[in-house]
Design a protein around this motif. Structure first.
Motif, PDB file in Angstrom:
ATOM      1  N   VAL A   1       0.842  -1.196   0.000  1.00 55.70           N
ATOM      2  CA  VAL A   1       0.000   0.000   0.000  1.00 55.70           C
ATOM      3  C   VAL A   1       0.880   1.250   0.000  1.00 55.70           C
ATOM      4  O   VAL A   1       1.752   1.405   0.848  1.00 55.70           O
ATOM      5  N   LYS A   2       0.681   2.125  -0.986  1.00 53.69           N
ATOM      6  CA  LYS A   2       1.474   3.355  -1.073  1.00 53.69           C
ATOM      7  C   LYS A   2       0.909   4.405  -0.139  1.00 53.69           C
ATOM      8  O   LYS A   2       1.621   5.108   0.535  1.00 53.69           O
ATOM      9  N   ASP A   3      -0.404   4.500  -0.132  1.00 56.19           N
ATOM     10  CA  ASP A   3      -1.058   5.588   0.573  1.00 56.19           C
ATOM     11  C   ASP A   3      -2.243   5.018   1.358  1.00 56.19           C
ATOM     12  O   ASP A   3      -3.157   4.451   0.778  1.00 56.19           O
ATOM     13  N   PHE A   4      -2.191   5.182   2.668  1.00 57.90           N
ATOM     14  CA  PHE A   4      -3.233   4.595   3.503  1.00 57.90           C
ATOM     15  C   PHE A   4      -4.457   5.495   3.673  1.00 57.90           C
ATOM     16  O   PHE A   4      -5.369   5.166   4.424  1.00 57.90           O
ATOM     17  N   THR A   5      -4.445   6.661   3.004  1.00 55.78           N
ATOM     18  CA  THR A   5      -5.537   7.619   3.216  1.00 55.78           C
ATOM     19  C   THR A   5      -6.937   7.006   3.097  1.00 55.78           C
ATOM     20  O   THR A   5      -7.761   7.205   3.989  1.00 55.78           O
ATOM     21  N   PRO A   6      -7.236   6.228   2.028  1.00 51.47           N
ATOM     22  CA  PRO A   6      -8.604   5.698   1.930  1.00 51.47           C
ATOM     23  C   PRO A   6      -8.977   4.834   3.136  1.00 51.47           C
ATOM     24  O   PRO A   6     -10.116   4.883   3.599  1.00 51.47           O
TER      25      PRO A   6
ATOM     26  N   TRP B   1       3.412  -4.057  11.010  1.00 51.28           N
ATOM     27  CA  TRP B   1       4.800  -3.820  11.396  1.00 51.28           C
ATOM     28  C   TRP B   1       5.531  -3.219  10.207  1.00 51.28           C
ATOM     29  O   TRP B   1       5.023  -3.204   9.100  1.00 51.28           O
ATOM     30  N   GLY B   2       6.734  -2.704  10.481  1.00 53.11           N
ATOM     31  CA  GLY B   2       7.558  -2.124   9.423  1.00 53.11           C
ATOM     32  C   GLY B   2       6.872  -0.938   8.764  1.00 53.11           C
ATOM     33  O   GLY B   2       6.159  -0.170   9.408  1.00 53.11           O
ATOM     34  N   ALA B   3       7.078  -0.805   7.444  1.00 42.49           N
ATOM     35  CA  ALA B   3       6.558   0.351   6.722  1.00 42.49           C
ATOM     36  C   ALA B   3       5.032   0.423   6.808  1.00 42.49           C
ATOM     37  O   ALA B   3       4.459   1.515   6.811  1.00 42.49           O
ATOM     38  N   ASP B   4       4.365  -0.732   6.905  1.00 45.40           N
ATOM     39  CA  ASP B   4       2.904  -0.733   6.984  1.00 45.40           C
ATOM     40  C   ASP B   4       2.409  -0.120   8.293  1.00 45.40           C
ATOM     41  O   ASP B   4       1.366   0.535   8.323  1.00 45.40           O
ATOM     42  N   MET B   5       3.163  -0.350   9.385  1.00 46.48           N
ATOM     43  CA  MET B   5       2.768   0.241  10.675  1.00 46.48           C
ATOM     44  C   MET B   5       2.871   1.756  10.593  1.00 46.48           C
ATOM     45  O   MET B   5       1.949   2.484  10.980  1.00 46.48           O
ATOM     46  N   LEU B   6       3.997   2.222  10.093  1.00 42.21           N
ATOM     47  CA  LEU B   6       4.212   3.658   9.989  1.00 42.21           C
ATOM     48  C   LEU B   6       3.159   4.293   9.089  1.00 42.21           C
ATOM     49  O   LEU B   6       2.578   5.333   9.424  1.00 42.21           O
ATOM     50  N   GLY B   7       2.906   3.634   7.947  1.00 43.75           N
ATOM     51  CA  GLY B   7       1.958   4.177   6.975  1.00 43.75           C
ATOM     52  C   GLY B   7       0.575   4.342   7.573  1.00 43.75           C
ATOM     53  O   GLY B   7      -0.008   5.431   7.534  1.00 43.75           O
TER      54      GLY B   7
END
Lengths: 318, 414
Positions: B216-221, B239-245
C-alpha cells in the motif's frame, strides 16, 4: 455520502502526484524513445536530497534546491551515460537505466541506511485546512494540489506557447530537419531529460513527508508509473494527466468502499451458487474491492492495450 | 612475472584455506530475514541486534564450551517464503545448526515445515529453528514441532494483554481492527474479536479489515473509513513500513483515539511518529526498556549505542534468544547435537536481564514471560528510539502472561 467529496480530494492528490512522475517519463519517452527505468529512482533522490537540505536550511529551500540537483544529475546521466549507450540501440539503453535504478537504490541505502527518514511536513503547513463531516483535509494536501497543478500549467505553456516548446515538439517528430536548421538537438535531449528528472524530483520532495522517505519508495511507485503512461498513451502530456487522475480515483474509491464481488455479480444477473464453500470459484465470489484496488490499474492497462493499443491520447506510431 | 602471479595465487589460496579452518570451530547462527525491499530496515536492525548479542554476551566472555565463538550470518529472504527455503538450504550447506527468523509468520510457517522435513531425512545435519518474532499462534499449536522454539509471545498472548488494558477503558465503545493480509494479520483480528467479545461484550467492532502487506502506497482511503466509522480506538498488528503508513495516515486524517499496536516502535517508526503519536500509541511487548530491567541491561544498551549510534534495541527478546541458546549449548556440552540442545531448551527457566523470568513451555515450545503494555511518549524516557527523544514507557505488566493457556500441540520427540 459526504465521503464522496473527501475521496475525490484524496484521489486527486494521489493522481496529481502520479502525474508529476509520469509527465517527465512520458516526455522523455516521446523525445528519445527511451523507457527510463530509473525514473522513480530520481523521485526517491528528490525526497532524500530535500530531507538532507531541510535539516540545514528548512523545507522551502529543500523544495527549491533538491529538484535542481536532481535535474542536473539527470542531465549528467543523459550526457555522459545514455548518449554513449544510445548508439548501440534500445536494448542497451533499457539495461543501462535498469542498472542505474539498482545502483541508485544501493547508493541511497549506503549513504542514508535502510531506516525511514524523519522527513516531515513543515510546521507552517501542519494543520487541518478544513473538515468534511469529521474527515479532516490536511493543509499539506491542498499545497500538493496547487504545486502539481501549477507545474502542469507551466509545462503546457512552455510546450505549446513558447519557442523552446516548438523546437522541442519539432525535434520530437523530425530531429534531422531540426538539426539541419541549426538547432542543437543533443542539447535539447539533455534538457528534456534534465527537466523530466527534475519533475520526478519535485514529486519526491513533496511526497516524501506523506508517503515516507525510505529506500523502497522508488520500488513501490516504479511499476505504476509505467502503467500510467501506457494507459495515457506514450508521449502524451494530456494522456498522462487523465490516466493519473483516473488511477488515483479508481484506487481511492475501490479502497474506501467495501464493494463485494458477490453483490456486483448478483447485480448483473448471476445468482450466487449454492454451497459456496465447495465452489471452485469461492475465492472469486468472496473478493472485496479493497483487496483488488491495487491491481485495478493493471487490469485497466490490459483492457486499454487490447481495445486502444496507442493509449487514451496516444497517436499510433509504427 | 608469471612466477609472481603464481606465488600470489598460492598465498591467497592458502590464506583462504587458513581462514576457513579458523572459522570451522565457530558456532554458526543463520539469520534469515528481509535485508532488502520495503521491510529492509526491520530486518537489518534485527541482524545488528543478533550480531551484537553474540559478540557482547558470548564472544567477549570467551565463547562457549572450549572457547568456540558464535557467528551470526545474515541471509536475505526478501520476505518471500520461497526465497527463505533457498536460503535455508544454503545455510545448511554451510554447516549452520541454528536458524533464527522472525519477520513474517508466512515465512516462519514455510521454514518450520521445511526444517521438520529436513531433520527427519538428514539426521546428520539437523538444525534448530529459533523463532524470535513470528507470532502466528499456529506455530506452537497445530503446526508445532520439536525443532521450533518461539522466543516471542504469540499473537493471542499479546492480544490478551492488550485487551486487558482496553477493557479497563470505560469510554471505549467502538473499535476498528485493521491488519496485513496474511496469516498473522488474520490471527490478530480473530484474537481481537474473540477476546474483546469475552471481556467487553458491549464494545462494538465497527470494522475488521485486511490490506495487502507491503504494497500500500497511501493509507488515506483506509483511514477515511476508520474515521467515518466513528471508532474510539484502532487495533493493528502491522509492522515495518505498513505500521508507519497506517499510523501516520490515521493521525493526519483526523482520528483522535488511541491506537493499540504490536510493533509501533524502532526502525524509524518512533522518530516518524514523534509528537503526533504521544500518549496515543500503545504497544504490547516483552522486556523493560523504560524503566530498564537491570543495570546489566543498561550497560549492554550503552555499549550497543556506542557501536550503533543510529540503532535501537527494539527487540530485547533477541538477547534472550542468544542467552538461552548459549545456556542450552553449555548445559548440553555440545554445539552440534541439536537434539541434546533442544532437550535442554525445553522447560528451561532463564532470568532475563530485561526483567522477569522466562520459561520455555515444554509442551509447545512457546516462551512464557511478563508482557508489558507501553506508551509512546517523551517523558521519563531513559533510552529513546531513533534518537528522537521519544521512546516506549511501560504502563502495565501482566506477569507470566498466559502461563496456563491451552495448546493443541502434540509434540513428537525424536
Amino acid at each position: 455520502m459526504d465521503l464522496i467529496l473527501v475521496n475525490l480530494i484524496d484521489g486527486l492528490v494521489t493522481g496529481l502526484l502520479l502525474f508529476m512522475l509520469s509527465a517527465g517519463l512520458t516526455l522523455i519517452f516521446s523525445m528519445m524513445g527511451v523507457l527510463n527505468f530509473a525514473h522513480a529512482s530520481f523521485y526517491m533522490l528528490g525526497a532524500y536530497f530535500a530531507y538532507q537540505i531541510s535539516i540545514a536550511l528548512g523545507f522551502w529551500m529543500g523544495l527549491l534546491i533538491a529538484p535542481l540537483i536532481v535535474g542536473v544529475l539527470g542531465a549528467g546521466v543523459e550526457r555522459y551515460g545514455l548518449r554513449r549507450v544510445h548508439q548501440y540501440g534500445h536494448v542497451p539503453e533499457l539495461i543501462f537505466t535498469f542498472g542505474l535504478a539498482l545502483l541508485i537504490e544501493e547508493l541511497v541505502q549506503f549513504i542514508w541506511g535502510k531506516n525511514q527518514m524523519p522527513y516531515d511536513v513543515p510546521d507552517i503547513l501542519n494543520f487541518t485546512a478544513f473538515a468534511i463531516s469529521g474527515n479532516s483535509i490536511p493543509a499539506y494536501k491542498i499545497f500538493m494540489i496547487f504545486i502539481s497543478v501549477g507545474i502542469f500549467i507551466g509545462l503546457l505553456y512552455v510546450l505549446t506557447k513558447t519557442r523552446v516548446g516548438m523546437i522541442i515538439q519539432a525535434a520530437l517528430s523530425y530531429p534531422r530537419t531540426v538539426e539541419a536548421l541549426g538547432h542543437n538537438v543533443p542539447l535539447i535531449f539533455m534538457g528534456v531529460f534534465g527537466v523530466g528528472t527534475a519533475l520526478a524530483g519535485v514529486a519526491g520532495v513533496i511526497a516524501g513527508p506523506v508517503l515516507g522517505t525510505f529506500p523502497g519508495m522508488a520500488f513501490v511507485l516504479g511499476s505504476i508509473v509505467f502503467v500510467t503512461i501506457v494507459i495515457g498513451g506514450l508521449g502524451s502530456l494530456w494522456g498522462a494527466l487523465v490516466a493519473s487522475l483516473l488511477i488515483g480515483w479508481i484506487t481511492t474509491f475501490a479502497k474506501s468502499y467495501n464493494i463485494e464481488m458477490e453483490n456486483v455479480l448478483n447485480a448483473i444477473g448471476i445468482a450466487t451458487p449454492e454451497n459456496l464453500d465447495d465452489n471452485i470459484f469461492r475465492d472469486f465470489w468472496s473478493l472485496t474491492s479493497p483487496q483488488i484496488a491495487d491491481i485495478l490499474p493493471y487490469i485497466l492497462m490490459v483492457l486499454i492495450l487490447i481495445f486502444r493499443p496507442a493509449g487514451l491520447f496516444g497517436k499510433r506510431t509504427s | 612475472m608469471k612466477n609472481i602471479t603464481k606465488l600470489g595465487a598460492v598465498s591467497a589460496l592458502s590464506l583462504i584455506i587458513g581462514a576457513s579452518a579458523a572459522f570451522a570451530e565457530n558456532i554458526k547462527v543463520a539469520f534469515i530475514d528481509p535485508l532488502s525491499g520495503p521491510f529492509a530496515s526491520t530486518g537489518t536492525n534485527g541482524l545488528h541486534q543478533f550480531e551484537f548479542a553474540a559478540d557482547y554476551m558470548v564472544n567477549a566472555n570467551g565463547g562457549l564450551l572450549d572457547g568456540q565463538q558464535m557467528e551470526v550470518i545474515g541471509f536475505d529472504n526478501k520476505i518471500s517464503p520461497k526465497e527463505s527455503l533457498i536460503q535455508l538450504q544454503v545455510a545448511i550447506d554451510q554447516g549452520v545448526r541454528f536458524i533464527v527468523q522472525g519477520n513474517s509468520s508466512g515465512v516462519a510457517n514455510a521454514l518450520t515445515e521445511a526444517i521438520d522435513k529436513h531433520n527427519r531425512r538428514n539426521p546428520d545435519s539437523r538444525v534448530l529453528f529459533l523463532n524470535y518474532a513470528a507470532v502466528d499462534p499456529a506455530l506452537t499449536n497445530d503446526k508445532c514441532n520439536f525443532w521450533h522454539f518461539r522466543f516471542d509471545a504469540n499473537a493471542d498472548i499479546k492480544m490478551d494483554a492488550l485487551t486487558d488494558v482496553m477493557a479497563a477503558d470505560e469510554n471505549l465503545k467502538k473499535v476498528y481492527i485493521i491488519g496485513q493480509d496474511y496469516s498473522f494479520g488474520k490471527a490478530v483480528a480473530a484474537a481481537a474479536v474473540d477476546m474483546l467479545g469475552a471481556k467487553r461484550p458491549d464494545v462494538e467492532i465497527v470494522g475488521n479489515e485486511l490490506h495487502p502487506i507491503g504494497k500500500v502506497k497511501d493509507f488515506t482511503p483506509y483511514s477515511r473509513k476508520i474515521v467515518a466509522s466513528g471508532a474510539d480506538a484502532v487495533i493493528t498488528g502491522n509492522w515495518g513500513a505498513d505500521m508507519l503508513g497506517i499510523g501516520k495516515s490515521i493521525i493526519e486524517n483526523g482520528f483522535e483515539g488511541p491506537i493499540y499496536t504490536y510493533y509501533a516502535a524502532g526502525s524509524g517508526i518512533t522518530a516518524a511518529f514523534g509528537e503526533s503519536g504521544k500518549g496515543r500509541i500503545r504497544l504490547v511487548s516483552q522486556g523493560d526498556i523504560n524503566p530498564i530491567g537491570s543495570d546489566e541491561a543498561r550497560e549492554l544498551y550503552k555499549a550497543f549505542k556506542a557501536k550503533y549510534p543510529d540503532g535501537n534495541i527494539d527487540q530485547s527478546r533477541i538477547f534472550n534468544t542468544i542467552g538461552m541458546l548459549s545456556e542450552a549449548i553449555t548445559q548440553a556440552g555440545t554445539a552440534d547435537d541439536v537434539v541434546a540442545i533442544a532437550s535442554k531448551l525445553e522447560g528451561m527457566e532463564y532470568d532475563s536481564m530485561w526483567g522477569g523470568k522466562l520459561f520455555m513451555r515444554p509442551q509447545d515450545h512457546q516462551i512464557i514471560q511478563n508482557m508489558n503494555v507501553g506508551v509512546h511518549t517523551d517523558e521519563n524516557v531513559e533510552f529513546d528510539y531513533d534518537n528522537s527523544g521519544f521512546g516506549v514507557v511501560t504502563e502495565s505488566t501482566v506477569e507470566m502472561a498466559s502461563m496456563d493457556a491451552p495448546t493443541t500441540c502434540e509434540m513428537k520427540r525424536p
